[in-house]
Design a protein around this motif. Structure first.
Motif, PDB file in Angstrom:
ATOM      1  N   ALA A  85       0.784  -1.273  -0.165  1.00  0.00           N
ATOM      2  CA  ALA A  85       0.126  -0.022  -0.112  1.00  0.00           C
ATOM      3  C   ALA A  85       0.870   1.206   0.008  1.00  0.00           C
ATOM      4  O   ALA A  85       2.061   1.106   0.350  1.00  0.00           O
ATOM      5  CB  ALA A  85      -0.952  -0.136   1.238  1.00  0.00           C
ATOM      6  N   PRO A  86       0.392   2.492  -0.492  1.00  0.00           N
ATOM      7  CA  PRO A  86       1.147   3.563  -0.582  1.00  0.00           C
ATOM      8  C   PRO A  86       1.658   3.846   0.832  1.00  0.00           C
ATOM      9  O   PRO A  86       1.095   4.015   1.925  1.00  0.00           O
ATOM     10  CB  PRO A  86       0.187   4.694  -0.809  1.00  0.00           C
ATOM     11  N   PRO A  89     -11.345  -1.917   2.714  1.00  0.00           N
ATOM     12  CA  PRO A  89     -10.607  -0.945   2.589  1.00  0.00           C
ATOM     13  C   PRO A  89      -9.241  -1.166   2.746  1.00  0.00           C
ATOM     14  O   PRO A  89      -8.458  -0.552   2.063  1.00  0.00           O
ATOM     15  CB  PRO A  89     -11.186   0.512   3.146  1.00  0.00           C
ATOM     16  N   ALA A  90      -9.007  -1.796   3.614  1.00  0.00           N
ATOM     17  CA  ALA A  90      -7.554  -1.992   4.339  1.00  0.00           C
ATOM     18  C   ALA A  90      -6.737  -2.771   3.258  1.00  0.00           C
ATOM     19  O   ALA A  90      -5.426  -2.963   3.343  1.00  0.00           O
ATOM     20  CB  ALA A  90      -7.309  -2.528   5.682  1.00  0.00           C
ATOM     21  N   ASP A  91      -7.424  -3.693   2.562  1.00  0.00           N
ATOM     22  CA  ASP A  91      -6.923  -4.366   1.507  1.00  0.00           C
ATOM     23  C   ASP A  91      -6.318  -3.684  -0.049  1.00  0.00           C
ATOM     24  O   ASP A  91      -5.769  -4.489  -0.641  1.00  0.00           O
ATOM     25  CB  ASP A  91      -7.841  -5.447   1.128  1.00  0.00           C
ATOM     26  N   THR A  92      -6.631  -2.358   0.102  1.00  0.00           N
ATOM     27  CA  THR A  92      -6.366  -1.628  -1.132  1.00  0.00           C
ATOM     28  C   THR A  92      -4.714  -1.426  -1.045  1.00  0.00           C
ATOM     29  O   THR A  92      -4.118  -1.122  -0.192  1.00  0.00           O
ATOM     30  CB  THR A  92      -6.773  -0.344  -1.149  1.00  0.00           C
ATOM     31  N   ALA A  93      -4.123  -2.164  -2.191  1.00  0.00           N
ATOM     32  CA  ALA A  93      -2.710  -1.947  -2.575  1.00  0.00           C
ATOM     33  C   ALA A  93      -2.608  -2.560  -3.828  1.00  0.00           C
ATOM     34  O   ALA A  93      -3.214  -3.031  -4.546  1.00  0.00           O
ATOM     35  CB  ALA A  93      -2.031  -3.114  -1.574  1.00  0.00           C
ATOM     36  N   GLN A 110       4.663  -7.743 -12.272  1.00  0.00           N
ATOM     37  CA  GLN A 110       4.753  -6.138 -12.429  1.00  0.00           C
ATOM     38  C   GLN A 110       3.722  -5.517 -11.512  1.00  0.00           C
ATOM     39  O   GLN A 110       3.655  -4.484 -11.291  1.00  0.00           O
ATOM     40  CB  GLN A 110       4.482  -5.823 -13.883  1.00  0.00           C
ATOM     41  N   GLY A 111       2.881  -6.276 -10.809  1.00  0.00           N
ATOM     42  CA  GLY A 111       2.048  -5.860  -9.879  1.00  0.00           C
ATOM     43  C   GLY A 111       0.503  -5.609 -10.601  1.00  0.00           C
ATOM     44  O   GLY A 111       0.553  -5.351 -11.782  1.00  0.00           O
ATOM     45  N   THR A 112      -0.595  -5.598  -9.870  1.00  0.00           N
ATOM     46  CA  THR A 112      -1.923  -5.505 -10.261  1.00  0.00           C
ATOM     47  C   THR A 112      -2.453  -4.615  -9.148  1.00  0.00           C
ATOM     48  O   THR A 112      -2.530  -5.220  -8.083  1.00  0.00           O
ATOM     49  CB  THR A 112      -2.722  -6.597 -10.710  1.00  0.00           C
ATOM     50  N   GLN A 113      -3.291  -3.653  -9.369  1.00  0.00           N
ATOM     51  CA  GLN A 113      -3.732  -2.738  -8.300  1.00  0.00           C
ATOM     52  C   GLN A 113      -5.300  -3.323  -8.090  1.00  0.00           C
ATOM     53  O   GLN A 113      -5.924  -3.691  -8.698  1.00  0.00           O
ATOM     54  CB  GLN A 113      -3.992  -1.252  -8.894  1.00  0.00           C
ATOM     55  N   VAL A 114      -5.501  -3.352  -6.446  1.00  0.00           N
ATOM     56  CA  VAL A 114      -6.834  -3.912  -6.122  1.00  0.00           C
ATOM     57  C   VAL A 114      -7.036  -2.551  -5.122  1.00  0.00           C
ATOM     58  O   VAL A 114      -6.383  -1.825  -4.291  1.00  0.00           O
ATOM     59  CB  VAL A 114      -6.473  -5.073  -5.134  1.00  0.00           C
TER      60      VAL A 114
END
Length: 126
Positions: A40-41, A86-90, A118-122
């Motif tokens: 996460a940011p 919402p805490a799973d946002t990353a 490379q990652g995938t946004q959730v």
């Protein structure tokens, strides 16, 4: 060189579900540990779940136990995510390592995994 390609990220409301996929190629051994991490940011990358393909043994971070399920089919690893918060946002990353020396497959430590996608946004909204 090992290649990992993730897919399946997106935006969902809290309580919803998503399924991430990661296809691996160019690996040279079937003795694999496949894992999912997230970042996460402003936070450190953390282990979410992993699976040791030879035995089907799994690891889950406490924060996702009972909500996320990792599975593997041939060269693809999946992460089924339900009851999202919402805490799973990353950004979610797939990673693999060869073998399970020192139980490294189940450490949750990003440094134990040398190969990354490379990652995938959730994004989970409240």
């Amino acid at each position: 060189q090992v290649q990992l390609v993730e897919s399946g990220g997106g935006s969902v409301q809290a309580g919803g579900s998503l399924r991430l996929s990661c296809a691996a190629s160019q690996y040279t051994s079937s003795d694999l540990c496949m894992g999912w991490f997230r970042q996460a940011p402003g936070k450190e990358r953390e282990g979410v779940a992993s699976i040791y393909t030879r035995r089907g043994s799994t690891y889950y971070a406490d924060s996702v136990k009972g909500r996320f399920t990792i599975s593997q089919d041939k060269n693809t690893v999946y992460l089924e995510m339900s009851a999202l918060k919402p805490a799973d946002t990353a950004m979610y990353y797939c990673a693999i390592r060869y073998g399970n020396w020192g139980s490294s497959c189940f450490s949750g430590r990003p440094t134990d995994f040398p190969y990354w996608g490379q990652g995938t946004q959730v994004t989970v909204s409240s």
